[in-house]
Design a protein around this motif. Structure first.
Motif, short mmCIF file in Angstrom:
data_model
loop_
_atom_site.label_atom_id
_atom_site.label_comp_id
_atom_site.label_asym_id
_atom_site.label_seq_id
_atom_site.Cartn_x
_atom_site.Cartn_y
_atom_site.Cartn_z
N ASN A 63 -74.33 -39.05 16.52
CA ASN A 63 -72.93 -39.48 16.53
C ASN A 63 -72.86 -40.81 15.80
O ASN A 63 -73.22 -41.85 16.34
N ARG A 64 -72.37 -40.78 14.58
CA ARG A 64 -72.64 -41.78 13.55
C ARG A 64 -74.12 -41.62 13.22
O ARG A 64 -74.92 -41.30 14.08
N THR A 65 -74.48 -41.83 12.00
CA THR A 65 -75.77 -41.35 11.55
C THR A 65 -76.47 -42.35 10.64
O THR A 65 -76.03 -43.51 10.49
N HIS A 66 -77.54 -41.87 10.01
CA HIS A 66 -78.24 -42.68 9.01
C HIS A 66 -77.33 -43.03 7.83
O HIS A 66 -77.66 -43.93 7.05
N TYR A 67 -76.20 -42.34 7.70
CA TYR A 67 -75.28 -42.65 6.60
C TYR A 67 -74.49 -43.94 6.83
O TYR A 67 -73.85 -44.46 5.90
N GLU A 68 -74.54 -44.49 8.04
CA GLU A 68 -73.95 -45.81 8.26
C GLU A 68 -74.59 -46.84 7.33
O GLU A 68 -73.98 -47.84 6.98
N ASN A 69 -75.84 -46.54 6.92
CA ASN A 69 -76.58 -47.46 6.06
C ASN A 69 -76.12 -47.43 4.60
O ASN A 69 -76.61 -48.24 3.79
N VAL A 70 -75.21 -46.50 4.26
CA VAL A 70 -74.58 -46.52 2.94
C VAL A 70 -73.06 -46.47 3.09
O VAL A 70 -72.35 -46.19 2.12
N LEU A 71 -72.59 -46.75 4.29
CA LEU A 71 -71.15 -46.82 4.54
C LEU A 71 -70.77 -48.22 5.03
O LEU A 71 -70.23 -49.02 4.28
N VAL A 72 -71.10 -48.51 6.28
CA VAL A 72 -70.74 -49.82 6.85
C VAL A 72 -71.40 -50.95 6.07
O VAL A 72 -70.76 -51.96 5.75
N THR A 73 -72.69 -50.79 5.75
CA THR A 73 -73.37 -51.87 5.04
C THR A 73 -72.90 -51.99 3.59
O THR A 73 -73.10 -53.03 2.95
N ARG A 74 -72.27 -50.96 3.08
CA ARG A 74 -71.74 -51.04 1.71
C ARG A 74 -70.39 -51.74 1.72
O ARG A 74 -70.06 -52.49 0.79
N VAL A 75 -69.62 -51.49 2.78
CA VAL A 75 -68.34 -52.18 2.93
C VAL A 75 -68.58 -53.64 3.34
O VAL A 75 -67.86 -54.54 2.92
N HIS A 76 -69.62 -53.85 4.14
CA HIS A 76 -69.96 -55.19 4.62
C HIS A 76 -71.41 -55.51 4.23
O HIS A 76 -72.31 -55.52 5.08
N MET A 90 -85.17 -57.85 4.28
CA MET A 90 -85.95 -57.10 3.30
C MET A 90 -86.58 -58.03 2.27
O MET A 90 -85.97 -59.04 1.87
N PRO A 91 -87.78 -57.71 1.80
CA PRO A 91 -88.49 -58.61 0.87
C PRO A 91 -87.74 -58.88 -0.43
O PRO A 91 -87.83 -59.98 -0.98
N ASP A 92 -87.02 -57.87 -0.94
CA ASP A 92 -86.40 -58.01 -2.26
C ASP A 92 -84.93 -58.40 -2.21
O ASP A 92 -84.25 -58.43 -3.23
N ILE A 93 -84.41 -58.67 -1.00
CA ILE A 93 -83.00 -59.04 -0.86
C ILE A 93 -82.90 -60.43 -0.23
O ILE A 93 -83.11 -60.61 0.98
N GLU A 94 -82.60 -61.42 -1.07
CA GLU A 94 -82.48 -62.79 -0.58
C GLU A 94 -81.04 -63.15 -0.26
O GLU A 94 -80.77 -64.00 0.58
N SER A 95 -80.10 -62.51 -0.96
CA SER A 95 -78.68 -62.78 -0.73
C SER A 95 -77.87 -61.53 -1.10
O SER A 95 -78.41 -60.58 -1.68
N VAL A 96 -76.60 -61.56 -0.79
CA VAL A 96 -75.73 -60.42 -1.10
C VAL A 96 -75.71 -60.15 -2.61
O VAL A 96 -75.52 -59.01 -3.04
N LYS A 97 -75.95 -61.17 -3.41
CA LYS A 97 -75.96 -61.00 -4.86
C LYS A 97 -77.06 -60.05 -5.32
O LYS A 97 -76.97 -59.47 -6.41
N ASP A 98 -78.09 -59.88 -4.50
CA ASP A 98 -79.20 -59.00 -4.86
C ASP A 98 -78.89 -57.52 -4.57
O ASP A 98 -79.66 -56.64 -4.97
#
Length: 280
Positions: A122-135, A144-152
């Protein structure tokens, strides 16, 4: 009551989300739909019993939709006739401290159903390309090692995420998990009505949150992300189904029929015969 063809709901080609229906008239009243749903749910429960004894397939039931789309009540009504031993439900909320110390799919891997069982996300692994994409600022908590800021967080990052999710589903499908993914497609007008209902009915007050209004203000952005999800991750082994969700009884019946009409094609799902020695 009109019959339905489940292929009418499957996402098989590139879509524009604005062209997908949020309403469907089956020429049936609520009592007729409730009766039809109960019959299909009973038939599904029989298949699940056979699956449990057979022990070679699992079913992963994924459901996504905007706030108030009816996810919780749909799960309750569709699986009402099931034996509790055969179904496990997970509602994925904000990741815990432990979950954030692992990759984003870890908590979903460990929640997968065992062979013989239905697993509900109920809500799924797709939250990781939905909510995190909006926010995208939420991604900073993942450290994550390769993400230092939102600009990355660029297009290449999202391309990689989709590839990882598609690979995840292909892997579990190849190993005996039958995947269903349902998008409860709610109109913006109906969401407004349901939010107002939560305010006007004392027994619904507990469901209301001011955050719901903040997310509603981002409706168009969420719709764009959902469109991308449907277009990039509906595969033959893990299809998305668009479910018109403005009428809850209709949506529940359609979902149940898609489950049943698909699972009954698996002719090898049957109870094992008792060995002759045991029978004697």
């Amino acid at each position: 009551m009109k019959d339905i063809n489940i292929e009418d709901f499957r996402i098989k080609s590139q879509i524009n989300i604005k062209d997908l229906p949020t309403k469907l008239d089956l020429d049936a009243g609520k009592k007729d739909l409730k009766k039809a749903l109960r019959k299909v749910s009973e038939d599904l429960a029989e298949i699940q019993n056979a699956m449990y004894a057979h022990g070679k397939y699992a079913v992963l039931f994924c459901i996504q939709g905007m706030d108030t789309a009816g996810k919780d009540s749909l799960i309750r009504e569709v699986f009402k006739e099931f034996n509790v031993r055969g179904i496990v439900a997970h509602s994925f909320k904000k990741p815990t401290e432990l979950e954030l110390k692992h990759d984003y799919l870890w908590r979903h891997y460990k929640a997968l159903p065992a062979r013989g069982k239905f697993g509900v996300f109920n809500r799924t692994h797709y939250e990781n390309v939905l909510v995190t994409r909006v926010h995208p600022q939420y991604l900073m908590y993942e450290n994550m090692p390769d993400i230092e800021s939102v600009k990355d967080v660029n297009d290449a990052f999202w391309d990689r995420r989709f590839e990882e999710i598609n690979n995840f589903e292909k892997h579990i499908a190849d190993n005996g998990t039958i995947i269903f993914k349902f998008f409860l497609n709610l109109s913006k007008e109906e969401q407004k009505n349901r939010l107002l209902r939560r305010l006007n009915r004392p027994d619904k007050h507990w469901k209301f949150s001011a955050d719901d209004l903040k997310e509603r203000a981002l409706w168009d952005k969420y719709q764009d992300c959902y469109e991308d999800v449907l277009n990039r991750s509906s595969k033959p082994h893990a299809p998305w189904f668009n479910i018109p969700a403005d009428d809850k009884p209709t949506a529940r019946y359609i979902v149940a029929r898609i489950l049943y009409d698909t699972l009954k094609t698996y002719e090898d799902i049957r109870e094992p015969e008792l060995p002759a020695k045991e029978k004697a």
